[in-house]
Design a protein around this motif. Structure first.
Motif, PDB file in Angstrom:
ATOM      1  N   VAL A 123       3.775  -0.213  -5.022  1.00 44.69           N
ATOM      2  CA  VAL A 123       4.190   0.569  -3.866  1.00 44.69           C
ATOM      3  C   VAL A 123       5.589   1.135  -4.066  1.00 44.69           C
ATOM      4  O   VAL A 123       5.892   2.247  -3.592  1.00 44.69           O
ATOM      5  CB  VAL A 123       4.122  -0.281  -2.575  1.00 44.69           C
ATOM      6  CG1 VAL A 123       5.091  -1.447  -2.634  1.00 44.69           C
ATOM      7  CG2 VAL A 123       4.395   0.582  -1.349  1.00 44.69           C
ATOM      8  N   LEU A 124       6.449   0.425  -4.794  1.00 46.58           N
ATOM      9  CA  LEU A 124       7.805   0.931  -5.033  1.00 46.58           C
ATOM     10  C   LEU A 124       7.771   2.165  -5.930  1.00 46.58           C
ATOM     11  O   LEU A 124       8.579   3.090  -5.759  1.00 46.58           O
ATOM     12  CB  LEU A 124       8.666  -0.163  -5.662  1.00 46.58           C
ATOM     13  CG  LEU A 124       8.899  -1.396  -4.780  1.00 46.58           C
ATOM     14  CD1 LEU A 124       9.668  -2.460  -5.550  1.00 46.58           C
ATOM     15  CD2 LEU A 124       9.657  -1.018  -3.507  1.00 46.58           C
ATOM     16  N   GLU A 125       6.842   2.203  -6.873  1.00 47.14           N
ATOM     17  CA  GLU A 125       6.713   3.387  -7.725  1.00 47.14           C
ATOM     18  C   GLU A 125       6.137   4.560  -6.933  1.00 47.14           C
ATOM     19  O   GLU A 125       6.561   5.707  -7.104  1.00 47.14           O
ATOM     20  CB  GLU A 125       5.843   3.062  -8.937  1.00 47.14           C
ATOM     21  CG  GLU A 125       6.464   2.010  -9.853  1.00 47.14           C
ATOM     22  CD  GLU A 125       5.650   1.777 -11.117  1.00 47.14           C
ATOM     23  OE1 GLU A 125       4.907   2.685 -11.519  1.00 47.14           O
ATOM     24  OE2 GLU A 125       5.767   0.676 -11.704  1.00 47.14           O
ATOM     25  N   LEU A 126       5.151   4.293  -6.076  1.00 45.60           N
ATOM     26  CA  LEU A 126       4.635   5.347  -5.200  1.00 45.60           C
ATOM     27  C   LEU A 126       5.762   5.943  -4.356  1.00 45.60           C
ATOM     28  O   LEU A 126       5.879   7.166  -4.210  1.00 45.60           O
ATOM     29  CB  LEU A 126       3.552   4.777  -4.290  1.00 45.60           C
ATOM     30  CG  LEU A 126       2.223   4.378  -4.949  1.00 45.60           C
ATOM     31  CD1 LEU A 126       1.410   3.490  -4.005  1.00 45.60           C
ATOM     32  CD2 LEU A 126       1.416   5.611  -5.332  1.00 45.60           C
ATOM     33  N   HIS A 155      -3.272   7.769  -0.820  1.00 44.99           N
ATOM     34  CA  HIS A 155      -2.961   6.336  -0.826  1.00 44.99           C
ATOM     35  C   HIS A 155      -2.484   5.877   0.551  1.00 44.99           C
ATOM     36  O   HIS A 155      -2.838   4.770   1.005  1.00 44.99           O
ATOM     37  CB  HIS A 155      -1.897   6.032  -1.880  1.00 44.99           C
ATOM     38  CG  HIS A 155      -2.465   5.789  -3.237  1.00 44.99           C
ATOM     39  ND1 HIS A 155      -2.919   4.563  -3.653  1.00 44.99           N
ATOM     40  CD2 HIS A 155      -2.685   6.632  -4.268  1.00 44.99           C
ATOM     41  CE1 HIS A 155      -3.372   4.647  -4.891  1.00 44.99           C
ATOM     42  NE2 HIS A 155      -3.245   5.899  -5.284  1.00 44.99           N
ATOM     43  N   ALA A 156      -1.694   6.698   1.214  1.00 42.74           N
ATOM     44  CA  ALA A 156      -1.220   6.342   2.552  1.00 42.74           C
ATOM     45  C   ALA A 156      -2.383   6.262   3.534  1.00 42.74           C
ATOM     46  O   ALA A 156      -2.477   5.323   4.338  1.00 42.74           O
ATOM     47  CB  ALA A 156      -0.187   7.362   3.023  1.00 42.74           C
ATOM     48  N   ASN A 157      -3.294   7.215   3.468  1.00 38.59           N
ATOM     49  CA  ASN A 157      -4.443   7.204   4.368  1.00 38.59           C
ATOM     50  C   ASN A 157      -5.389   6.051   4.062  1.00 38.59           C
ATOM     51  O   ASN A 157      -5.921   5.409   4.969  1.00 38.59           O
ATOM     52  CB  ASN A 157      -5.189   8.541   4.277  1.00 38.59           C
ATOM     53  CG  ASN A 157      -4.467   9.667   4.999  1.00 38.59           C
ATOM     54  OD1 ASN A 157      -3.855   9.457   6.045  1.00 38.59           O
ATOM     55  ND2 ASN A 157      -4.518  10.866   4.441  1.00 38.59           N
ATOM     56  N   ASP A 158      -5.607   5.787   2.777  1.00 39.09           N
ATOM     57  CA  ASP A 158      -6.471   4.666   2.400  1.00 39.09           C
ATOM     58  C   ASP A 158      -5.886   3.342   2.887  1.00 39.09           C
ATOM     59  O   ASP A 158      -6.619   2.461   3.356  1.00 39.09           O
ATOM     60  CB  ASP A 158      -6.653   4.623   0.878  1.00 39.09           C
ATOM     61  CG  ASP A 158      -7.528   5.763   0.374  1.00 39.09           C
ATOM     62  OD1 ASP A 158      -8.184   6.424   1.195  1.00 39.09           O
ATOM     63  OD2 ASP A 158      -7.531   5.997  -0.858  1.00 39.09           O
ATOM     64  N   ALA A 159      -4.567   3.209   2.767  1.00 39.22           N
ATOM     65  CA  ALA A 159      -3.914   1.967   3.202  1.00 39.22           C
ATOM     66  C   ALA A 159      -4.054   1.782   4.704  1.00 39.22           C
ATOM     67  O   ALA A 159      -4.281   0.674   5.194  1.00 39.22           O
ATOM     68  CB  ALA A 159      -2.443   1.980   2.798  1.00 39.22           C
ATOM     69  N   LEU A 173       2.554  -0.328   2.067  1.00 35.35           N
ATOM     70  CA  LEU A 173       1.548   0.683   1.758  1.00 35.35           C
ATOM     71  C   LEU A 173       1.097   1.479   2.987  1.00 35.35           C
ATOM     72  O   LEU A 173       0.899   2.688   2.898  1.00 35.35           O
ATOM     73  CB  LEU A 173       0.338   0.012   1.099  1.00 35.35           C
ATOM     74  CG  LEU A 173       0.552  -0.413  -0.358  1.00 35.35           C
ATOM     75  CD1 LEU A 173      -0.567  -1.333  -0.812  1.00 35.35           C
ATOM     76  CD2 LEU A 173       0.633   0.814  -1.259  1.00 35.35           C
ATOM     77  N   ALA A 174       0.908   0.805   4.114  1.00 33.28           N
ATOM     78  CA  ALA A 174       0.439   1.493   5.319  1.00 33.28           C
ATOM     79  C   ALA A 174       1.575   1.790   6.285  1.00 33.28           C
ATOM     80  O   ALA A 174       1.356   2.465   7.302  1.00 33.28           O
ATOM     81  CB  ALA A 174      -0.626   0.648   6.021  1.00 33.28           C
TER      82      ALA A 174
END
Length: 600
Positions: A123-126, A155-159, A173-174
């Motif tokens: 998540v830090l790399e994202l 990724h934000a929506n999936d989380a 993540l979310a």
């Protein structure tokens, strides 16, 4: 701050509105449906907009990435994470202009993304690519730039649609990831609309993940700094975004967690009960958290607890540093806030009990407090968890009592008391039986770190422990002072561990240890004695009541424990009906009670 579009002039705003496609259009086609003219307009707008400040310019330590403040406890962190955060942090802040080769690095990272999806710190790399994306527009192709944004939004929506087993990782993540997209790109509807749901997840997490006073469950404390770092970065952005805010209840939990983070900072800056990357100290992280928390008392506490702090005195004017949470299964005993003061951390969700004792900037105990009990030759075992049955803190000291059920209807009670002014730790185990036994055998192994060395006296049973910066002395008060009389037990190093072995009989046995942590008493004469306890002029056996006297170079104390129902008893001329007593002799020889636990 975040309007629909926020260019630097009305003409620019009109131009962007007319040329910047909506997200639905950008997500179509090999080049994401963006014409060269539209892409150039978007790049130019990102380059000159002034309304969205880079996160790195809003926090302490503007030369280092705030994403590197703290990491989740993870057995393996990809070797690329550290340099990637540093490189992208420089780009995000505007300190370094990105080079053309960053395109290849980004493409490689995107290709590996699915393979690394289970990594906790991914998540830090994202987030790092997200923060760098506005300035990366200058060197990336339009297709790669929009593809990257599309991946981040996905990724934000999936989380947001995921039911996280561990809610702590949901916060990054979310919560933080979609919030960052909303903060950085308020002009894009698909990003802007992520802001309120993300803030709600962060708000709910601050309340649901803590005990009502900002403390996590004890098995999640390893992630405390990473989570607080996530919340701090998020709060910086929320405060500067239009239409987003935390509830007062959530902000209060955030403030409380800052205090716990200060409370659980060792003298060297690392995190209590942890080691490795999740324990690392970052001054800029805590400085930013203190600024966002806006609490004057926490600012003062930080001067006492953090490395190189300049707090003067002992901080007795500040709130008590001790804390206990039955919900978290955690207790923290500490007489004052100064980083050299003694403090005992107790984690009682596991068997054996996990403890950490620090004094004068040394770790004295760290690990599992191993205990074994035999009754008439039968080895017993715990049958349930530890339960907190007593807690108190006041001007005299901090008291914690735990109880655990064992086989054969045996109970083990562990009382600890840390003196506020005298700097001693009284640790007293009591083995309680339903039926009398001919022989009770007790053994405790203390978890000293590898840096400790032991010096045993030639003729007496005390042990002096030498540590890198200090010394302390431990007295096995429940056995005789002189080694020549070992009828009650022995105390010394067994298989490399400092071990107390004590025996008794009847329906109960008390096994106490006195930890002399005071600097001024080390190396000075000391003594202890078991005292006679009487009830109606009849001397009581050891399985009904015990009392002890301890004298060192820094003070003179007495201790008492009853193992029966309420009864009036006397020792040294003191009459009481208590279950437990910790007291100090003053200069006139009178008793000054530090702790009294009432009998039931």
């Amino acid at each position: 701050m975040a309007t629909e579009t926020s260019p630097s002039s009305k003409d620019d705003q009109a131009t962007v509105k007319s040329k910047l496609p909506e997200w639905a259009k950008l997500a179509k086609g090999a080049a994401y449906g963006v014409s060269l003219e539209d892409w150039e307009a978007w790049k130019g707008y990102l380059k000159k907009r002034e309304t969205v400040a880079p996160l790195q310019t809003l926090v302490s330590g503007k030369k280092t990435s705030p994403l590197a403040w703290a990491f989740f406890a993870d057995d393996a962190i990809d070797a690329r994470t550290f340099p990637l955060l540093e490189t992208l942090g420089e780009i995000a802040s505007g300190r370094t202009r990105p080079s053309a080769k960053i395109s290849g690095e980004l493409e490689s990272w995107l290709e590996d993304l699915d393979r690394r999806i289970a990594e906790r710190n991914l998540v830090l790399e994202l987030l790092a690519w997200c923060h760098a994306l506005p300035n990366l527009a200058a060197v990336l192709s339009d297709s790669l730039w929009w593809k990257t944004l599309d991946v981040l939004v996905s990724h934000a929506n999936d989380a947001a649609a995921t039911n996280f087993e561990n809610k702590i990782f949901e916060q990054g993540l979310a919560g933080e990831l979609p919030l960052t997209l909303a903060y950085l790109f308020p002009e894009l509807k698909a990003c802007r609309q992520l802001g309120k749901p993300a803030t709600r997840i962060l708000d709910e997490g601050m309340q649901a993940l803590t005990d009502g006073e900002g403390l996590l469950k004890v098995d999640q404390l390893l992630h405390m700094r990473a989570l607080l770092a996530c919340w701090t970065r998020s709060l910086v952005m929320i405060k500067r975004a239009d239409g987003l805010r935390l509830s007062n209840d959530a902000f209060t939990q955030y403030q409380w967690m800052i205090r716990h983070c200060l409370r659980l900072t060792r003298a060297d800056g690392t995190l209590t009960l942890s080691h490795g990357i999740s324990s690392a100290y970052n001054r800029h992280f805590l400085k930013t958290a203190l600024m966002e928390g806006e609490d004057d008392e926490d600012e003062a506490i930080a001067e006492f607890t953090l490395p190189k702090g300049k707090g003067k005195g002992n901080g007795f004017h500040l709130p008590f540093p001790a804390y206990e949470s039955a919900w978290s299964q955690f207790a923290y005993l500490r007489p004052d806030w100064h980083r050299s003061s003694p403090r005992l951390t107790v984690r009682h969700d596991l068997e054996p009990l996990i403890v950490e004792l620090e004094s004068r900037e040394d770790q004295v105990l760290s690990g599992a407090w191993e205990t074994s009990i035999k009754v008439d030759g039968t080895e017993l075992a715990p049958t349930g968890p530890w339960e907190q049955v007593g807690w108190q803190y006041d001007d005299d000291g901090d008291y914690l009592e735990l109880e655990q059920n064992w086989t054969e209807d045996v109970r083990l009670q562990r009382l600890v008391f840390l003196g506020r002014e005298d700097h001693f730790l009284w640790a007293m185990d009591t083995v309680m039986l339903e039926k009398p036994a001919k022989r009770i055998e007790y053994e405790a192994k203390l978890p000293f770190p590898s840096t400790a060395s032991f010096e045993q006296a030639d003729e007496t049973n005390e042990v002096q422990v030498s540590l890198p910066q200090s010394k302390m002395t431990i007295l096995p008060v429940g056995i005789n002072e002189w080694k020549s009389d070992s009828v009650l037990g022995k105390f010394g190093v067994v298989d490399g561990k400092l071990t107390l072995r004590q025996n008794g009989s009847g329906v109960a046995m008390v096994a106490p240890l006195f930890f002399d942590l005071a600097k001024k008493s080390q190396g000075k004469p000391l003594t202890w004695r078991q005292l006679t306890v009487a009830e109606k002029l009849v001397i009581q056996p050891r399985d009904r009541a015990v009392a002890y006297r301890v004298e060192t170079g820094s003070g003179h104390w007495c201790f008492y424990r009853s193992m029966t129902s309420k009864a009036s008893r006397t020792f040294l001329g003191v009459n009481l009906i208590s279950e437990s007593l910790v007291a100090r002799f003053d200069e006139n020889g009178d008793i000054e009670k530090l702790l009294e636990v009432e009998a039931t």
